[in-house]
Design an enzyme around this catalytic site. Structure first.
Site, short mmCIF file in Angstrom:
data_model
loop_
_atom_site.label_atom_id
_atom_site.label_comp_id
_atom_site.label_asym_id
_atom_site.label_seq_id
_atom_site.Cartn_x
_atom_site.Cartn_y
_atom_site.Cartn_z
N ASP A 61 -6.16 -5.34 10.87
CA ASP A 61 -7.46 -4.64 10.83
C ASP A 61 -8.64 -5.58 10.56
OD1 ASP A 61 -6.52 -4.95 8.23
OD2 ASP A 61 -6.93 -2.91 7.58
N LYS A 84 0.82 -1.23 0.00
CA LYS A 84 0.00 0.00 0.00
C LYS A 84 0.85 1.27 0.00
CE LYS A 84 -2.31 -1.55 3.67
NZ LYS A 84 -3.29 -1.81 4.74
C1 GLC Z 1 -3.07 -5.11 2.98
C2 GLC Z 1 -2.36 -5.74 4.17
C3 GLC Z 1 -3.34 -6.43 5.11
C4 GLC Z 1 -4.48 -5.49 5.46
C5 GLC Z 1 -5.13 -4.95 4.19
C6 GLC Z 1 -6.27 -3.99 4.48
O1 GLC Z 1 -3.58 -6.12 2.18
O2 GLC Z 1 -1.39 -6.67 3.73
O3 GLC Z 1 -2.68 -6.86 6.28
O4 GLC Z 1 -5.42 -6.18 6.24
O5 GLC Z 1 -4.16 -4.28 3.42
O6 GLC Z 1 -5.86 -2.88 5.22
#
Ligand code: GLC
Length: 489
Positions: A238, A203
């Site tokens: 999360d 991200k």
């Molecule tokens: C990315 C992360 C994951 C998280 C998701 C949503 O995929 O790797 O851990 O839950 O983003 O935030």
């Protein structure tokens, strides 16, 4: 830094229920007529000239996910989910969260939670009041590009500073002793409820000195450097936080999904199926963080040349392929690649581009939402997005219709992929007779028709059983979940 809620904001458990009701309403009105693949409530936009029609036909072919393709995805996804439970280094990391107990709704107490998602960082004080009720005081802090890509120590010092600032604003001294739940929304191999090393960033984050390190230790050390007397009790993804917080008021919650900047899901698994893990839990269950964004089976995922271009140019090529097809960080960028291609063939804007359109990630997913929501005859808001924000010299109505159709195709594909992944988990855990899926994230909450399109696809995959599945909006659940998990720990 701005306080987005002010003091005493109470967690919207009731409003979550309202959204669920709305989704049900929309769904029950669609019942009876089998939805066409990629159906959209307002119908596809008519695009008239032969060249526009040819472009649309070409794109529909590339972006439309048929029912049989959905079924193939579900099959491969289920298979990979199982493999991830049996061995390490599989397509799905299937990370044990070390959380087995879902809350009973009776837990009480005051906890701090830190929530690092994809775009923001929040500090929350959560008062669990029992009877499934909680109150939250929270403050949102913006993460600059420097913080996301600088040194790890800088990032964790920033977290500690925010905590001290939050305590002080609440009239507390930094020496105030308290427990904290840390929601860290990245792939972390957990080795205990309060210990886990970051596998890799995604991200758009790339801070050095964090991959391979225990992020609880990094936070605990930073808090110590700032003189804060806080014990980090729990490390939480999360998705796990969303699941647990929703289960506080709805015990039928078996899945927690994030459809926001990134995408991922957690679900309740039997420890007896988790053969790669040597251990036991009091109730024989474990909440698993699937890290489903890593799904990447080329045999079932019809990936377009635009997706490939995005992936190649990203900071993590070849990684998080599924996430790049679905989540809010990327959808606008897929549309940008598609539009740019149609400009190069002269099929859009009579071949004219703009500097803005040439910049990566400048076509935001929020623009897609605006365009999909634009029901004016002349597509006036689409014109504003393209001409005022993206500085395209001039657009015809036909151009705007074509852009709107591209947004519909990319947005619908994302919803259908999300539904296939959700269905695969529901089938895996044998919950076709009924369960609640808690979903948080801006895409699910704000992107027009996303929930409906997911529903349509779930119906295509699961038939009548789809009616037993409640897709429930879980707003800001991950912070509350972290507090609950700290309470349970
Ligand atoms: C990315 C992360 C994951 C998280 C998701 C949503 O995929 O790797 O851990 O839950 O983003 O935030």
């Amino acid at each position: 830094m701005s306080d987005i809620t002010g003091l005493g904001f109470s967690v919207g458990l009731a409003s979550g229920a309202l959204v669920t009701a709305a989704v049900h309403y929309l769904y029950s009105h669609a019942k009876g007529s089998a939805p066409a693949p990629n159906s959209v409530p307002q119908g596809p936009v008519a695009v008239s000239t032969p060249s526009a029609e040819a472009a649309i036909a070409r794109l529909e072919k590339q972006f439309t996910i048929s029912s049989s393709q959905l079924h193939a995805i579900v099959k491969s996804f289920s298979n990979e989910l199982k493999k991830g439970l049996q061995a390490d280094n599989q397509m799905f990391l299937q990370i044990p969260s070390y959380v087995s107990n879902r809350p009973k709704g009776t837990e009480t107490g005051k906890f701090l939670a830190l929530d690092l998602g994809g775009t923001n960082f929040r500090v929350c004080e959560i008062s669990l009041e029992g009877r499934g009720h909680a109150r939250t005081r929270q403050k949102k802090y913006t993460l600059t590009e420097d913080l996301k890509t600088g040194s790890g120590e800088h990032l964790f010092d920033f977290f500690a500073e925010c905590v001290v600032n939050f305590l002080e604003e609440g009239g507390l001294d930094k020496s105030f002793a308290t427990s904290l739940g840390f929601t860290f929304s990245f792939p972390v191999t957990q080795t205990a409820i309060n210990e886990g090393a970051l596998c890799f960033w995604n991200k758009g984050f790339s801070c050095d000195g964090v991959v391979g390190h225990d992020v609880v230790r990094l936070l605990q050390d930073a808090l110590k450097r700032k003189g804060a007397n806080i014990t980090v009790k729990a490390l939480v993804n999360d998705t796990v936080g969303t699941l647990v917080s929703h289960a506080y008021s709805d015990p039928q919650t078996y899945l927690g999904i994030i459809l926001g900047t990134g995408t991922n899901a957690a679900y309740v698994e039997k420890v007896s199926n988790l053969t790669k893990w040597k251990g036991e839990t009091p109730n024989g269950e474990m909440i698993m963080n699937t890290e489903w964004g890593g799904f990447n089976d080329p045999a079932v995922l019809p990936i377009t040349s635009f997706d490939h271009s995005l992936d190649r140019a990203s900071s993590n090529p070849g990684i998080q392929v599924f996430e790049k097809l679905i989540s809010g960080m990327y959808l606008g960028e897929i549309v940008r690649y598609t539009i740019t291609d149609l400009i190069s063939t002269g099929e859009l804007f009579r071949g004219a581009s703009s500097e803005e359109l040439k910049k990566p990630y400048h076509f935001e997913t929020a623009f897609m939402s605006r365009i999909e929501r634009d029901h004016t005859l002349e597509l006036a808001d689409t014109k504003a997005v393209l001409e005022d924000l993206l500085k395209v010299p001039a657009t015809s109505l036909e151009d705007r219709r074509l852009v709107k159709r591209i947004c519909q195709l990319v947005g619908t594909r994302a919803a259908r992929f999300s539904a296939a992944a959700t269905a695969a988990i529901i089938i895996k855990i044998n919950k076709l007779d009924g369960c609640t899926v808690a979903i948080d994230g801006s895409l699910f909450e704000h992107y027009p028709h996303f929930a409906n399109r997911m529903r349509d696809a779930l119906h295509e995959i699961l038939g009548l059983s789809a009616e037993n599945i409640v897709l429930s909006q879980a707003r800001d659940g991950s912070g509350q979940g972290a507090a609950l998990i700290a309470a349970l720990a």
